[in-house]
Design an enzyme around this catalytic site. Structure first.
Site, PDB file in Angstrom:
ATOM      1  N   GLU A  34       1.668  -0.509  -5.126  1.00  0.00           N
ATOM      2  CA  GLU A  34       0.600   0.437  -5.454  1.00  0.00           C
ATOM      3  C   GLU A  34       1.232   1.816  -5.508  1.00  0.00           C
ATOM      4  OE1 GLU A  34      -3.438   2.504  -3.670  1.00  0.00           O
ATOM      5  OE2 GLU A  34      -1.633   2.167  -2.499  1.00  0.00           O
TER       6      GLU A  34
ATOM      7  N   ASP B  74       0.834  -1.193   0.000  1.00  0.00           N
ATOM      8  CA  ASP B  74       0.000   0.000   0.000  1.00  0.00           C
ATOM      9  C   ASP B  74       0.877   1.254   0.000  1.00  0.00           C
ATOM     10  OD1 ASP B  74      -2.749   1.124   0.333  1.00  0.00           O
ATOM     11  OD2 ASP B  74      -1.908   1.896   2.200  1.00  0.00           O
TER      12      ASP B  74
END
Length: 526
Positions: A254, A203
């Site tokens: 990401e 993330d």
């Protein structure tokens, strides 16, 4: 790694646990629910599952506010259940990736609580970005950075210092200049690798390292807290850990970066294995822009020897059935989700079917967000009182947030909760989803689910062959891949002739007397 490495062409299914399936009747999805639906994923034909965070969390941001990186949130189950789920997925030939959230934690994490208690100047505070304020009595934030969830990126604590949070105020950012943070996350990687996970989706992978000067920025400038050079050292150390385990464990980033060539630098052979292609996700339904994005993506990835990873939707963006059904802007932007814009679901569904065949036919890996295989759309009429996304709260409702793409899945039956569980789902499902349950679609050979099942199985035969564009007219996106595969997608208002071929493998919609209708894609044999 060789081109046969599983992750280079994998089809990976994203499970947002809260909304996938509820096994205990409390209205919230859990690991028991996932385990009960593993056969659905095996029948779909995917290679791996990516799970959004399943760690203990106050759930201020749907689990991305992690309180403990080495356990499982009780709402979802137990660590033993997670280990059983991993084993049961492996028995079906499905690998398991889990989210890791290294940019920030929950304000309930033991280290942040220790930092609050220890006070200014302490070693505990060095693990985060605590700073004195500016102005009279330090009453103004240390700089002008804004939270990506709206409002200032700084919150003041009672002793007068401020701490940085690029997201919710309940998600303090870690200071990756601190050796404790680096050692902690290397240990977390090993903890889960030891339990059989096959990889991690990272993330905010571009945001861990900050410019220590914490300079003010102009509107839209994220340079001081995105794509800093120090990130590469971190991911090289993580890659060494991943490579030390058998079975090709992978790291997926990401990264919402404006320059694709900058993102590709993270995919060199000693760093991350792959990263999401967000330029493709946000691209509007436009033949020239899609061709350009695909070309630039493949070129940038070829330069570093990495596979592309294609994605249409995820848990943060408006579902593409809705985006593609708009008469105007069919792209996506966090700055304006175009909430409430008129949508033709028929048009959006037709384009989504064609987009599915496009993504499944491109070289590299592909991600399928849960419900995408059912043709679900964004639920935009959720009652304000039921919305839970902190984006909604921090913008005082100006941004509707992400709840609309997180509504619990419909599995069976004709009325809510459509087999999701026995309790009331944490977000309400539209009554019209009765025709879009997995059970109903499994019995319909013309359904979106049937299309995905056929496409995913045929996709496996495409291998790793590169793409060559075919000139089929300005409004047709067409290419070939060896041996003997032809793809075509018609963007024009009229039906067009099919490229030369010897047979039809799969089409997103009915062909018209051998012609390819508008907003329709086809796979051909030559």
């Amino acid at each position: 790694m060789t081109d046969s490495s599983w992750w280079r062409s994998a089809a990976i299914y994203q499970v947002y646990i809260r909304s996938f399936a509820d096994g205990n009747g409390d209205g919230i999805g859990d690991l028991a629910g996932v385990r009960s639906r593993l056969d659905h994923l095996a029948d779909l034909g995917i290679d791996a599952i990516w799970f959004t965070p399943w760690y203990p969390s106050p759930m201020d941001d749907g689990g991305y506010d992690v309180a403990d990186f080495r356990d499982v949130e009780p709402l979802f189950g137990t660590l033993a259940e997670a280990e059983a789920l991993i084993a049961e997925a492996h028995e079906r030939g499905i690998r398991v990736l889990i989210d890791i959230v290294p940019n920030h934690c929950s304000d309930e994490h033991r280290w942040f609580q220790a930092a609050l208690a220890a006070g200014p100047g302490s070693g505990e505070r060095q693990r985060f970005w605590f700073r004195p304020g500016r102005g009279v009595d330090g009453a103004e934030p240390p700089n002008n950075w804004q939270s990506r969830f709206g409002g200032p990126a700084w919150t003041r604590v009672p002793d007068g210092e401020w701490y940085l949070h690029l997201y919710s105020s309940r998600q303090p950012d870690f200071n990756w200049d601190n050796a404790d943070i680096r050692a902690e996350f290397e240990d977390v990687l090993r903890f889960w690798f030891d339990r059989g996970v096959d990889g991690f989706r990272i993330d905010v992978a571009d945001g861990l390292v900050k410019d220590p000067a914490l300079p003010d920025v102009a509107d839209g400038d994220e340079t001081p807290f995105s794509d800093q050079e120090g990130l590469h050292e971190i991911y090289r150390s993580w890659r060494k850990i991943a490579d030390s385990y058998a079975g090709e464990r992978v790291l997926v980033g990401e990264m919402w970066l404006p320059d694709m060539s900058r993102a590709a630098r993270y995919l060199r052979r000693d760093e991350l294995h792959s990263a999401f292609n967000f330029d493709f996700l946000v691209c509007p339904w436009d033949v020239s822009r899609l061709r350009d994005v695909i070309t630039r993506t493949l070129r940038a990835h070829d330069d570093v020897g990495a596979p592309a990873a294609w994605v249409l939707s995820n848990h943060d963006v408006t579902r593409h059935v809705t985006r593609y059904g708009r008469a105007g802007n069919t792209g996506f932007s966090f700055a304006d989700r175009l909430h409430g814009t008129p949508v033709s679901l028929d048009l959006g569904t037709r384009r989504a079917r064609a987009a599915a065949l496009l993504t499944l036919s491109l070289p590299g890996g592909v991600y399928v967000y849960q419900g995408e295989e059912l043709g679900l759309w964004e639920v935009e009429d959720l009652p304000s009182a039921l919305r839970q996304d902190p984006v909604w709260a921090r913008t005082a409702g100006a941004d509707p947030g992400r709840d609309g793409c997180r509504v619990p899945l419909p599995w069976s039956g004709t009325t809510a909760p459509f087999g999701f569980g026995t309790g009331t789902p944490w977000l309400p499902q539209p009554a019209s989803w009765a025709a879009f349950t997995a059970s109903a679609e499994a019995a319909d050979p013309a359904s979106m689910l049937s299309l995905y099942r056929r496409g995913l199985r045929l996709r496996a035969s495409l291998g790793s062959a590169s793409l060559s564009w075919v000139d089929a007219g300005p409004d047709v996106l067409a290419f070939t891949r060896d041996p003997g595969f032809v793809f075509a997608l018609n963007f024009s208002a009229d039906a067009v002739a099919l490229p030369p071929h010897s047979g039809v493998l799969l089409a997103s919609g009915p062909l018209e007397n051998g012609l390819l209708p508008t907003d329709t894609a086809v796979w051909l044999r030559r």
